[in-house]
Write an enzyme that holds these catalytic residues in place. Sequence first.
Site, PDB file in Angstrom:
ATOM      1  N   ASN A 111     -10.005   0.068  -0.348  1.00 57.79           N
ATOM      2  CA  ASN A 111      -8.553   0.160  -0.252  1.00 57.79           C
ATOM      3  C   ASN A 111      -7.949  -0.257  -1.596  1.00 57.79           C
ATOM      4  O   ASN A 111      -7.967  -1.434  -1.940  1.00 57.79           O
ATOM      5  CB  ASN A 111      -8.059  -0.759   0.883  1.00 57.79           C
ATOM      6  CG  ASN A 111      -6.545  -0.729   1.045  1.00 57.79           C
ATOM      7  OD1 ASN A 111      -5.839  -0.143   0.224  1.00 57.79           O
ATOM      8  ND2 ASN A 111      -6.067  -1.373   2.098  1.00 57.79           N
TER       9      ASN A 111
ATOM     10  N   CYS B 167       0.815  -1.227   0.000  1.00 58.98           N
ATOM     11  CA  CYS B 167       0.000   0.000   0.000  1.00 58.98           C
ATOM     12  C   CYS B 167       0.846   1.274   0.000  1.00 58.98           C
ATOM     13  O   CYS B 167       0.335   2.351  -0.304  1.00 58.98           O
ATOM     14  CB  CYS B 167      -0.940   0.012   1.191  1.00 58.98           C
ATOM     15  SG  CYS B 167      -2.147  -1.311   1.114  1.00 58.98           S
TER      16      CYS B 167
ATOM     17  N   HIS C 180      -3.441   7.304   3.192  1.00 66.75           N
ATOM     18  CA  HIS C 180      -3.779   6.025   2.560  1.00 66.75           C
ATOM     19  C   HIS C 180      -5.189   5.655   2.999  1.00 66.75           C
ATOM     20  O   HIS C 180      -5.568   5.839   4.155  1.00 66.75           O
ATOM     21  CB  HIS C 180      -2.785   4.951   2.995  1.00 66.75           C
ATOM     22  CG  HIS C 180      -3.170   3.579   2.556  1.00 66.75           C
ATOM     23  ND1 HIS C 180      -3.539   3.300   1.253  1.00 66.75           N
ATOM     24  CD2 HIS C 180      -3.258   2.406   3.227  1.00 66.75           C
ATOM     25  CE1 HIS C 180      -3.838   2.024   1.144  1.00 66.75           C
ATOM     26  NE2 HIS C 180      -3.677   1.451   2.341  1.00 66.75           N
TER      27      HIS C 180
HETATM   28  N1  ACO Z   1     -18.584  -9.081   7.947  1.00 60.73           N
HETATM   29  C1  ACO Z   1     -19.059  -9.413   9.148  1.00 60.73           C
HETATM   30  N2  ACO Z   1     -18.255  -9.798  10.151  1.00 60.73           N
HETATM   31  C2  ACO Z   1     -16.930  -9.827   9.917  1.00 60.73           C
HETATM   32  C3  ACO Z   1     -16.384  -9.483   8.676  1.00 60.73           C
HETATM   33  C4  ACO Z   1     -17.262  -9.100   7.659  1.00 60.73           C
HETATM   34  N3  ACO Z   1     -16.842  -8.731   6.444  1.00 60.73           N
HETATM   35  N4  ACO Z   1     -15.039  -9.591   8.743  1.00 60.73           N
HETATM   36  C5  ACO Z   1     -14.754  -9.999   9.992  1.00 60.73           C
HETATM   37  N5  ACO Z   1     -15.889 -10.142  10.705  1.00 60.73           N
HETATM   38  C6  ACO Z   1     -16.045 -10.549  12.097  1.00 60.73           C
HETATM   39  C7  ACO Z   1     -14.842 -11.303  12.624  1.00 60.73           C
HETATM   40  O1  ACO Z   1     -14.899 -12.659  12.272  1.00 60.73           O
HETATM   41  C8  ACO Z   1     -14.957 -11.040  14.100  1.00 60.73           C
HETATM   42  O2  ACO Z   1     -15.910 -11.940  14.621  1.00 60.73           O
HETATM   43  P1  ACO Z   1     -15.691 -12.617  16.081  1.00 60.73           P
HETATM   44  O3  ACO Z   1     -15.661 -11.465  17.036  1.00 60.73           O
HETATM   45  O4  ACO Z   1     -16.882 -13.492  16.190  1.00 60.73           O
HETATM   46  O5  ACO Z   1     -14.377 -13.344  15.971  1.00 60.73           O
HETATM   47  C9  ACO Z   1     -15.537  -9.637  14.204  1.00 60.73           C
HETATM   48  O6  ACO Z   1     -16.110  -9.377  12.912  1.00 60.73           O
HETATM   49  C10 ACO Z   1     -14.514  -8.559  14.512  1.00 60.73           C
HETATM   50  O7  ACO Z   1     -13.369  -8.754  13.680  1.00 60.73           O
HETATM   51  P2  ACO Z   1     -12.104  -7.830  13.773  1.00 60.73           P
HETATM   52  O8  ACO Z   1     -11.087  -8.307  12.780  1.00 60.73           O
HETATM   53  O9  ACO Z   1     -11.692  -7.679  15.196  1.00 60.73           O
HETATM   54  O10 ACO Z   1     -12.743  -6.451  13.263  1.00 60.73           O
HETATM   55  P3  ACO Z   1     -12.075  -5.033  13.206  1.00 60.73           P
HETATM   56  O11 ACO Z   1     -12.908  -4.060  13.920  1.00 60.73           O
HETATM   57  O12 ACO Z   1     -10.609  -5.065  13.536  1.00 60.73           O
HETATM   58  O13 ACO Z   1     -12.193  -4.658  11.650  1.00 60.73           O
HETATM   59  C11 ACO Z   1     -10.776  -4.600   9.694  1.00 60.73           C
HETATM   60  C12 ACO Z   1     -11.539  -5.469  10.695  1.00 60.73           C
HETATM   61  C13 ACO Z   1     -11.758  -3.737   8.970  1.00 60.73           C
HETATM   62  C14 ACO Z   1     -10.031  -5.500   8.728  1.00 60.73           C
HETATM   63  C15 ACO Z   1      -9.784  -3.696  10.462  1.00 60.73           C
HETATM   64  O14 ACO Z   1      -9.068  -4.465  11.387  1.00 60.73           O
HETATM   65  C16 ACO Z   1      -8.773  -3.015   9.561  1.00 60.73           C
HETATM   66  O15 ACO Z   1      -9.123  -2.120   8.803  1.00 60.73           O
HETATM   67  N6  ACO Z   1      -7.486  -3.343   9.671  1.00 60.73           N
HETATM   68  C17 ACO Z   1      -6.417  -2.657   8.973  1.00 60.73           C
HETATM   69  C18 ACO Z   1      -6.343  -2.983   7.513  1.00 60.73           C
HETATM   70  C19 ACO Z   1      -5.147  -2.286   6.909  1.00 60.73           C
HETATM   71  O16 ACO Z   1      -4.830  -1.155   7.220  1.00 60.73           O
HETATM   72  N7  ACO Z   1      -4.411  -2.971   6.075  1.00 60.73           N
HETATM   73  C20 ACO Z   1      -3.156  -2.407   5.577  1.00 60.73           C
HETATM   74  C21 ACO Z   1      -3.182  -2.182   4.169  1.00 60.73           C
HETATM   75  S1  ACO Z   1      -3.533  -3.629   3.242  1.00 60.73           S
HETATM   76  C22 ACO Z   1      -2.167  -3.965   2.251  1.00 60.73           C
HETATM   77  O17 ACO Z   1      -1.091  -3.511   2.494  1.00 60.73           O
HETATM   78  C23 ACO Z   1      -2.334  -4.958   1.120  1.00 60.73           C
END
Ligand code: ACO
Length: 322
Positions: free
Chosen positions: A279, A113, A249
Amino acid sequence: MIYSRILGTGSYLPERILTNAELEARVQTTDEWIRERTGIRQRHIAAEGETTCDISFHAAQRALEAAGVQGNEIDLVILGTTSPDIVFPSTACLLQHRIGANGCPAFDVNAACSGFMYALGIADKFIRSGSAKKALVVGAETISRVVDWNDRTTCVLFGDGAGAVVLGASEEAGILGTHMHADGGHRELLYTPVGISAGFTDGPNHGLAIHMSGNEVFKVAVKTLDAVVEETLTTHGIDKSQIDWLIPHQANLRIITATAKRLDMPMDRVIVTVDRHGNTSAASVPLALDEAVRSGRVKRGDMVLMEAFGGGFTWASALMRY
Ligand code: ACO
């Protein structure tokens, strides 16, 4: 003193829009969950056969046009991507030929990214050293090809697109400074498990998929972006009140909001596209920059801070007077 200065910006989004409602029909998710946790409402997906070079070409043409520069005047092409058309030639070489800049150096940068921010930093150094006078810098991804569309934890996040800038040598600043970092010690938090040298598997998409511990990545991203923003302000002796625009980003609205809060910036001084683009990895910052310029928000002379964080981990920032 020679600076590099953005002469023109351009971007391109594939026609096809994929909404959260469509994803609801595919994996166990809801529009509400996606919007609340990420801020994303929709993303664009490249058409079958539409490649990273194709979308880069559209963005590059628009940037060249905005800059009033012909393709054959470009003497450096750097393209940030993790989803190149083919293994080689690089997508930058393919693009160089399409714009008619044959002969100049052209290469891809893989910094996930942060790819565009790395490419910008490198191009800035080429121009400051006198090695290039007009550079085409692109961030472009068809990242949808790397996504496992049955994995709800990642497939809701990503989209395709391309953004480009033409940088020119100038006595007037310009890019004031760029900061690039990486820490390869967190591979297991964000990676693809297969590749040319590591080999492919017999599974769907030959095992190619984004594996991400979203929650862990989130925490590191917020902390790391805080640090690079601080480093940038300190290095250039700039107070946060002097920043006119933050162009972050676009991974997650909550990460963007956290950085804005750290800078005491109201959200109307922050360029947000994640709601419509998702993203787009290396394309996200130049897409947001182009939108900000074309909508008349970012104007000549404004102080702009750009930053990115991604797989590697990699992270980077750039401070400029637009
Ligand atoms: N729909 C419904 N529920 C979901 C989904 C979905 N699409 N995805 C995950 N869940 C569930 C999980 O299974 C979890 O359930 P559980 O509590 O029963 O285990 C719950 O939702 C919470 O999951 P978390 O992963 O803790 O959710 P979080 O609030 O952290 O959000 C997210 C997830 C959006 C991915 C966030 O963590 C994020 O944005 N992370 C950073 C991403 C990023 O910056 N990436 C870097 C760039 S990518 C690159 O370089 C290629």
